[in-house]
Design a protein around this motif. Structure first.
Motif, mmCIF file in Angstrom:
data_model
loop_
_atom_site.group_PDB
_atom_site.id
_atom_site.type_symbol
_atom_site.label_atom_id
_atom_site.label_comp_id
_atom_site.label_asym_id
_atom_site.label_seq_id
_atom_site.Cartn_x
_atom_site.Cartn_y
_atom_site.Cartn_z
ATOM 1 N N SER A 58 0.825 -1.198 0.000
ATOM 2 C CA SER A 58 0.000 0.000 0.000
ATOM 3 C C SER A 58 0.865 1.257 0.000
ATOM 4 N N PRO A 61 -2.852 5.677 3.060
ATOM 5 C CA PRO A 61 -3.405 5.345 4.378
ATOM 6 C C PRO A 61 -4.074 3.967 4.380
ATOM 7 N N ILE A 62 -3.983 3.285 5.523
ATOM 8 C CA ILE A 62 -4.515 1.923 5.664
ATOM 9 C C ILE A 62 -5.463 1.880 6.863
ATOM 10 N N LEU A 63 -6.582 1.187 6.691
ATOM 11 C CA LEU A 63 -7.559 1.058 7.775
ATOM 12 C C LEU A 63 -7.932 -0.404 7.972
ATOM 13 N N GLU A 84 -4.379 2.287 10.754
ATOM 14 C CA GLU A 84 -5.373 2.789 11.693
ATOM 15 C C GLU A 84 -6.434 1.716 11.922
ATOM 16 N N LYS A 121 -11.833 11.013 5.950
ATOM 17 C CA LYS A 121 -10.538 10.593 5.422
ATOM 18 C C LYS A 121 -10.763 9.354 4.571
ATOM 19 N N GLN A 122 -9.996 9.253 3.487
ATOM 20 C CA GLN A 122 -10.102 8.075 2.634
ATOM 21 C C GLN A 122 -8.797 7.288 2.666
ATOM 22 N N TYR A 123 -8.907 6.008 2.332
ATOM 23 C CA TYR A 123 -7.790 5.088 2.511
ATOM 24 C C TYR A 123 -7.426 4.394 1.198
ATOM 25 N N ASN A 124 -6.161 4.065 1.094
ATOM 26 C CA ASN A 124 -5.668 3.326 -0.064
ATOM 27 C C ASN A 124 -5.933 1.834 0.078
ATOM 28 N N ILE A 126 -8.190 -0.985 2.708
ATOM 29 C CA ILE A 126 -9.038 -1.369 3.839
ATOM 30 C C ILE A 126 -9.069 -2.895 3.856
ATOM 31 N N GLY A 157 -8.293 2.498 -4.698
ATOM 32 C CA GLY A 157 -8.011 1.823 -3.438
ATOM 33 C C GLY A 157 -8.508 0.388 -3.431
#
Length: 272
Positions: A58, A61-63, A84, A121-124, A126, A157
């Motif tokens: 990635s 950001p990662i969730l 996160e 917030k958006q993530y690359n 999940i 993403g």
């Protein structure tokens, strides 16, 4: 008689589990959290390596929704990955934070129901391991969850998760099974499980947790986990309805293989 008692328990315990209009934490309470940390403190090396593969690739950001007490999140943070987490259970998050404090880690986690998360917030990437997505049993609720996840992804993403299929079983229906664990304070924690009859592809599992101090049960918690088992192409159609265009199915948990029609668990990799 067993079936009638089971139906009563589903009604008595399952109202909040099945209701999606008024979310309420009815599972992953204090004893189940402690029991999970005793019985399954870390994922298998195979499962961890599978999801770590996506984390390592990635570039944003990662969730991890439904991160629980940090089975995946903590070792990933220890490796230096910025991940996160969000979970609805305050007991799970308290356990996660306590473990992080011991390891001198500062996690970015918060308490919320996944469907209620604001899109600030958006993530690359999940990812949801441990077939946890199956514990959303109502189809309308699942649709809301998938649309929320889609909205939380950056363009391009990736969302990766695993689900149980209709070939999966908790165990013998109507038969109690159990395990016992010694807690850090030397007490006994008993976990008892009762698989219930499958109804409309939902396979409920009744869990009873008992904390024993000396020879006395001092605390009992009963939780109902209504897991949805997915038919062929059912999840594919739900993902398409949520907006996902590229959907790939992978054998659990092997990037090099495709699943068979009788696999109990299937991994989905889809992109926005």
């Amino acid at each position: 008689m067993i079936k009638n008692n089971i139906n009563f328990l589903i009604f008595f315990l399952g109202i909040n589990c099945y209701a999606s209009d008024t979310p309420k934490v009815t599972t992953y309470l204090s004893l189940s959290t402690e029991c999970l940390d005793l019985s399954r403190p870390v994922p298998s090396s195979e499962e961890y390596a599978f999801f770590r593969h996506y984390v390592s690739k990635s570039r944003g950001p990662i969730l991890e929704p439904m991160c629980g007490s940090g089975r995946y999140l903590i070792p990933l943070l220890e490796e230096g990955f910025k991940v996160e987490g969000v979970d609805a259970s305050p007991f799970m998050l308290n356990a996660l934070r306590a473990k992080c404090l011991q390891k001198n880690i500062s996690p970015c986690v918060w308490e919320n129901f996944l469907e209620l998360m604001p899109v600030t917030k958006q993530y690359n990437l999940i990812f949801i391991p441990d077939t946890s997505l199956c514990f959303f049993s109502e189809l309308d609720h699942i649709k809301k969850i998938l649309k929320k996840i889609y909205s939380l992804l950056l363009p391009g993403g990736i969302f990766v998760f695993d689900v149980q299929t209709i070939h999966s079983r908790w165990g013998e229906i109507g038969v109690w099974n159990g395990q016992a664990y010694k807690t850090s304070s030397g007490n006994l924690l008993i976990e008892s499980t009762l698989p219930m009859p499958i109804n409309d592809s939902v396979s409920p599992l009744l869990m009873r947790y008992e904390l024993v101090v000396g020879s006395e049960v001092v605390k009992t918690e009963i939780e109902l986990y209504p897991a949805r088992l997915y038919k062929d192409l059912q999840m594919d159609n739900l993902l398409k309805e949520a907006g996902f265009k590229k959907i790939k199915k992978i054998k659990a948990h092997d990037h090099k293989k495709v699943p068979s029609n009788e696999d109990e668990v299937v991994v989905y990799e889809c992109s926005k």
